[in-house]
Design an enzyme around this catalytic site. Structure first.
Site, short mmCIF file in Angstrom:
data_model
loop_
_atom_site.label_atom_id
_atom_site.label_comp_id
_atom_site.label_asym_id
_atom_site.label_seq_id
_atom_site.Cartn_x
_atom_site.Cartn_y
_atom_site.Cartn_z
N ASP A 35 0.88 -1.15 -0.18
CA ASP A 35 0.10 0.15 -0.08
C ASP A 35 0.95 1.36 0.04
OD1 ASP A 35 -2.26 1.46 -0.07
OD2 ASP A 35 -2.79 1.01 1.92
N ASN A 83 -10.93 -2.88 -6.30
CA ASN A 83 -10.10 -1.81 -6.97
C ASN A 83 -10.61 -1.41 -8.22
OD1 ASN A 83 -6.66 -3.21 -5.93
ND2 ASN A 83 -7.94 -1.55 -5.09
C1 FPP Z 1 -1.70 0.43 -3.28
O1 FPP Z 1 -1.43 1.59 -3.53
C2 FPP Z 1 -1.39 -0.47 -4.47
C3 FPP Z 1 -2.38 -1.17 -5.66
C4 FPP Z 1 -3.63 -0.73 -5.48
C5 FPP Z 1 -1.57 -1.71 -6.50
C6 FPP Z 1 -0.64 -2.56 -6.07
C7 FPP Z 1 0.33 -2.97 -7.37
C8 FPP Z 1 1.63 -2.86 -7.42
C9 FPP Z 1 2.34 -2.52 -6.28
C10 FPP Z 1 2.38 -3.03 -8.35
C11 FPP Z 1 2.55 -4.64 -8.72
C12 FPP Z 1 1.33 -4.92 -9.56
C13 FPP Z 1 1.18 -5.43 -10.65
C14 FPP Z 1 0.15 -5.07 -11.61
C15 FPP Z 1 2.06 -6.38 -10.98
P1 FPP Z 1 -2.46 2.86 -3.60
O2 FPP Z 1 -2.49 3.31 -4.94
O3 FPP Z 1 -3.63 2.38 -2.93
O4 FPP Z 1 -1.74 3.98 -2.56
P2 FPP Z 1 -2.35 4.98 -1.70
O5 FPP Z 1 -3.25 4.25 -0.71
O6 FPP Z 1 -1.22 5.84 -1.43
O7 FPP Z 1 -3.21 5.97 -2.69
#
Ligand code: FPP
Length: 264
Positions: A35, A83
């Site tokens: 996250d 998501n």
């Molecule tokens: C959370 O950060 C992350 C995700 C929803 C996607 C996780 C994916 C990756 C780390 C890359 C690996 C993925 C693939 C497709 C191989 P957020 O966007 O929720 O962060 P925030 O809470 O700061 O907004």
């Protein structure tokens, strides 16, 4: 353990952390909620979605480090069933990133002996995405050092529902009464083969977010404020060191030397 050691500079913080670890008491299954990609990008004055490619890089490094440490199973939460509610441009980007990443990473996964699996409702993905998954899973199927489960279109409650449906079908097919279903019967039909010993969640949130709900009944939880794209070898070793300080009781009490007969 041995395979990470030569890569770590003597006397460095990672060297110190590695020496603290008991190689015989490493978690056998680590799960990670990755996250903080959006916040990482925002803090650099970039659009939220610019954090995801950096998140992929952190995932690549973590997979390699876990394989070298000899952790048998790693499960990464890459895309939850919730998501889909994100802006369309972000969902499209995550699908493209996954496809691109799979094409590029197969040789590296093979070099590191990593067998890739996907968990989640994969039938809801586009044909193109599914083809990319099937290719990478088949191309890494004979690797045995570590299993990497990538949770994609994954929801913990949906997984339990899928398992219950499968158990009910099995029991009804065999003419067995449904009220003889046991926890083991449900567990047999889950997407994973084992329960995580350790859950790592980055970016400071204290939630399970519908991840491996059944499997995490007794999982040790480690939350770090580090945002996922910044998560590196040092953070991983810190999480493992913290895990080894925990006393796992699985609902019982620690062995304090009281003979079992005294409890009767
Ligand atoms: C959370 O950060 C992350 C995700 C929803 C996607 C996780 C994916 C990756 C780390 C890359 C690996 C993925 C693939 C497709 C191989 P957020 O966007 O929720 O962060 P925030 O809470 O700061 O907004």
């Amino acid at each position: 353990m041995h395979e990470l050691e030569p890569l770590i500079e003597r006397g460095s913080p990672d060297d110190f952390l590695l020496r603290q670890l008991d190689p015989n008491r490493l978690p056998r299954h680590v799960a990670i909620i990755m996250d903080g990609n959006g916040r990482w990008a925002n803090r650099r004055g970039k659009a939220r979605i610019a954090g995801h490619p950096a998140g992929v890089e952190a995932a690549r490094v973590t997979v390699e480090n876990c394989a070298r440490l000899g952790i048998p199973t790693l499960t990464l939460y890459a895309f939850s069933s919730e998501n889909w509610r994100r802006p369309r441009v972000e969902v499209t980007m995550l699908m493209r990133l996954l496809q691109q990443c799979l094409r590029q990473e197969v040789p590296r996964l093979n070099r590191n002996g990593v067998r890739l699996r996907f968990i989640g409702r994969l039938s809801a993905l586009s044909d193109e995405t599914r083809k990319a998954l099937d290719y990478a899973v088949a191309a890494t199927a004979n690797n045995h050092r570590m299993t990497l489960n990538v949770a994609f279109n994954y929801g913990g409650r949906a997984e339990i529902v899928d398992a219950l449906r499968a158990v009910a079908r099995e029991f009804m097919g065999l003419g067995r009464p449904l009220d003889s279903i046991t926890e083991e019967d449900v567990a047999r039909h889950l997407y994973t083969d084992s329960d995580p010993d350790l859950l790592i969640r980055t970016s400071g949130e204290m939630r399970l977010s519908n991840f491996l709900l059944w499997q995490m009944a007794y999982t040790e939880i480690f939350v770090t404020n580090t945002l996922w794209p910044d998560f590196n070898r040092t953070h991983l070793l810190e999480a493992l060191a913290a895990y080894q300080q925990r006393h796992r009781r699985f609902g019982g009490v620690e062995n304090v030397g009281v003979p079992v007969s005294a409890l009767a």
